[in-house]
Scaffold this active site. Structure first.
Site, PDB file in Angstrom:
ATOM      1  N   SER A 249       0.862  -1.171   0.000  1.00  0.00           N
ATOM      2  CA  SER A 249       0.000   0.000   0.000  1.00  0.00           C
ATOM      3  C   SER A 249       0.896   1.218   0.000  1.00  0.00           C
ATOM      4  O   SER A 249       2.091   1.128   0.264  1.00  0.00           O
ATOM      5  CB  SER A 249      -0.886   0.024   1.244  1.00  0.00           C
ATOM      6  OG  SER A 249      -0.103   0.360   2.370  1.00  0.00           O
ATOM      7  N   LYS A 250       0.267   2.339  -0.331  1.00  0.00           N
ATOM      8  CA  LYS A 250       1.068   3.549  -0.430  1.00  0.00           C
ATOM      9  C   LYS A 250       1.704   3.867   0.922  1.00  0.00           C
ATOM     10  O   LYS A 250       2.851   4.245   1.011  1.00  0.00           O
ATOM     11  CB  LYS A 250       0.183   4.701  -0.893  1.00  0.00           C
ATOM     12  CG  LYS A 250       1.003   5.834  -1.416  1.00  0.00           C
ATOM     13  CD  LYS A 250       0.307   6.587  -2.500  1.00  0.00           C
ATOM     14  CE  LYS A 250      -0.966   7.180  -1.958  1.00  0.00           C
ATOM     15  NZ  LYS A 250      -1.870   7.653  -2.931  1.00  0.00           N
ATOM     16  N   ARG A 251       0.921   3.626   1.964  1.00  0.00           N
ATOM     17  CA  ARG A 251       1.444   3.933   3.289  1.00  0.00           C
ATOM     18  C   ARG A 251       2.683   3.101   3.602  1.00  0.00           C
ATOM     19  O   ARG A 251       3.594   3.537   4.262  1.00  0.00           O
ATOM     20  CB  ARG A 251       0.365   3.684   4.341  1.00  0.00           C
ATOM     21  CG  ARG A 251       0.138   4.862   5.233  1.00  0.00           C
ATOM     22  CD  ARG A 251      -1.146   4.723   6.019  1.00  0.00           C
ATOM     23  NE  ARG A 251      -2.304   4.711   5.154  1.00  0.00           N
ATOM     24  CZ  ARG A 251      -3.359   3.935   5.327  1.00  0.00           C
ATOM     25  NH1 ARG A 251      -3.397   3.079   6.312  1.00  0.00           N
ATOM     26  NH2 ARG A 251      -4.388   3.981   4.515  1.00  0.00           N
TER      27      ARG A 251
END
Ligand code: GLU
Length: 476
Positions: A249-251
């Site tokens: 995920s981007k996080r």
């Protein structure tokens, strides 16, 4: 088969990362495979989360990846037909239809009441009161008194079943879903409702998305039924895990499409690699062209188990697609990246230099780093030449090479490799005793591309200059 219409429905909350791009790729390839349409819908109803410029970024990323959409936002115009936020009226009308049919009801409970009633095992923020069974008089009175109610879907108690193309039949109990909100008090549709109304309006035949949406699907299946529309085919792609085993995920630092484009990954390599995360072409091929991907893509060979993103493999796929490019296309792809102040190559010289290093490129962005092998800094060359000065035998070899090169007409890598060997023979040097001094004289380094490639890449004038300079250093 009726027309296949797939869609990619990103929210403009930031730039695309590889996980989102993979979803777009599957939808695009499946639509192309069936000669159907690929629809782009921007899910921008959650106004607070929209990020300025994100829409333009998403469009640019999709274009970079070659995933052109057949229908979607009117780029340049401010209100294309496929911005969810522009479809509020359709959402409201559909909600009212459900209310009129007794499938949805107004809920007057306040947020505080909903939150307070929530216990560990309630399925969601449900209506804690009796709103589902209010009489029409009370509904009218409470609506007039305000504040405005939300509209909840009355979930039947029965089991909800739906088929997922990847996982088979899935069953949920109605009581585990709970009456969910479809229209907020400001009359904006919630995600699950807007998606279904739009998928119906856009005649989407296949909903292909990440496994994270699996838990939304029973709600959506119920809504398709209640709106008396056929359900689309659902396919939830397996989750992609990062190398650390956590969901990509981007996080968690999943690479952004923008960054990969900036680094100069070959878009076909990226599309190729991502299409293999969860799908297989039916054999062990790992490098496939766009055309092959379109010809082979189908949902039958999508697996259900999690897959792992391997950045090295991605780089390798990019390198393979770069290696397969015609030289002219490769030169076009790297030309704007070449540092002209460091490498002032003419239009005629550049293709030769690029050809010499092409097998080393894993991204277009590496072009300068590899050109340095052919065009070293003056100090690097000088250090290499100083090393040569210690090797007496080098002089004879280098003289022979310089002389043989003067007679070469076809300045191409194969001819040049042959000429170096010939020169070596006449000087009584072969193997390392030949290649080592020639390489040091030409590049100042001990390793690098094949000598024929180096010579072709730098051209006759520079080759002669460097050999002469090396010889001058040897003879002091
Ligand atoms: N807008 C949703 C998302 O970005 C996708 C919705 C869907 O594919 O149903 O996750």
């Amino acid at each position: 088969m009726p027309t296949v219409r797939t869609r990619f429905a990103p929210s403009p909350t930031g730039s695309l990362h590889l996980g989102n791009l993979r979803i777009a790729i599957f939808n695009h390839l499946l639509a192309r495979h069936h000669e159907g349409q690929f629809v782009l819908r921007i899910e921008d109803t959650d106004l607070e989360r929209n990020v300025e410029g994100a829409l333009e970024g998403i469009l640019a990323d999709l274009r970079w990846a070659g995933l052109e959409w057949d229908e979607g936002p009117d780029v340049g115009g401010s209100h294309g037909p496929y911005r969810q936020s522009a479809r509020g009226n359709s959402h409201r009308l559909a909600a009212l239809r459900l209310e009129a049919a007794g499938r949805a009801y107004r809920c007057f409970c306040t947020d505080e009441e909903v939150a307070a009633a929530r216990t560990g095992d309630t399925p969601g923020p449900e209506c804690p009161g009796r709103c589902r069974s209010l009489g029409s008089g009370e509904i009218r009175a409470r609506t007039e008194a305000g504040p405005p109610p939300v509209l909840r879907f009355a979930v039947p108690d029965d089991t909800v079943s739906f088929r997922d193309e990847v996982r088979g039949d899935i069953h949920w109990e109605g009581r585990d879903i709970g009456d969910f909100v479809i229209l907020r008090s400001d009359e904006r549709a919630t995600y699950n409702f807007a998606v279904v109304v739009d998928d119906i309006a856009m005649e989407i035949s296949h909903v292909i998305r990440g496994a994270g949406h699996l838990s939304n699907t029973p709600k959506q299946a119920l809504l398709f039924d209640a709106l008396e529309a056929p359900r689309p085919v659902f396919a939830h792609l397996p989750t992609v895990l990062g190398p650390d085993g956590r969901k990509l995920s981007k996080r968690e630092g999943a690479p952004g499409v923008r960054e990969l484009a900036g680094e100069g990954y070959h878009p076909d390599g990226v599309v190729n690699y991502l299409s293999l995360l969860g799908w297989s072409p039916g054999d062990d091929r790992e490098i496939l062209s766009r055309r092959e991907l379109v010809a082979l893509m189908d949902l039958d060979r999508v697996g259900a188990s999690d897959t792992i993103f391997d950045p090295e493999k991605l780089r390798w796929a990019s390198a393979q697609h770069i290696a397969a490019m015609p030289l002219e296309a490769l030169v076009d792809a790297v030309a704007s990246r070449v540092d002209r102040s460091r490498y002032p190559l003419s239009d005629e010289e550049l293709p030769k230099a690029v050809d010499a290093i092409r097998t080393r490129l894993t991204t277009f962005g590496e072009v300068n780093q590899h050109l340095a092998l052919l065009f070293p800094e003056p100090e690097t060359l000088a250090t290499g030449h100083a090393e040569l000065a210690e090797e007496e035998a080098a002089e004879v070899t280098l003289r022979a090479v310089r002389q043989h090169l003067e007679e070469v007409e076809d300045w191409d890598p194969e001819t040049l490799s042959g000429v170096v060997r010939e020169a070596g023979k006449s000087a009584g040097a072969r193997g390392r005793a030949l290649f080592h001094p020639v390489r040091l004289a030409l590049t100042g380094a001990r390793q690098g591309p094949d000598l024929g490639q180096v010579l072709a890449g730098i051209g006759p004038r520079r080759a002669a200059q460097r050999l002469t300079r090396a010889l001058n250093r040897i003879t002091g």
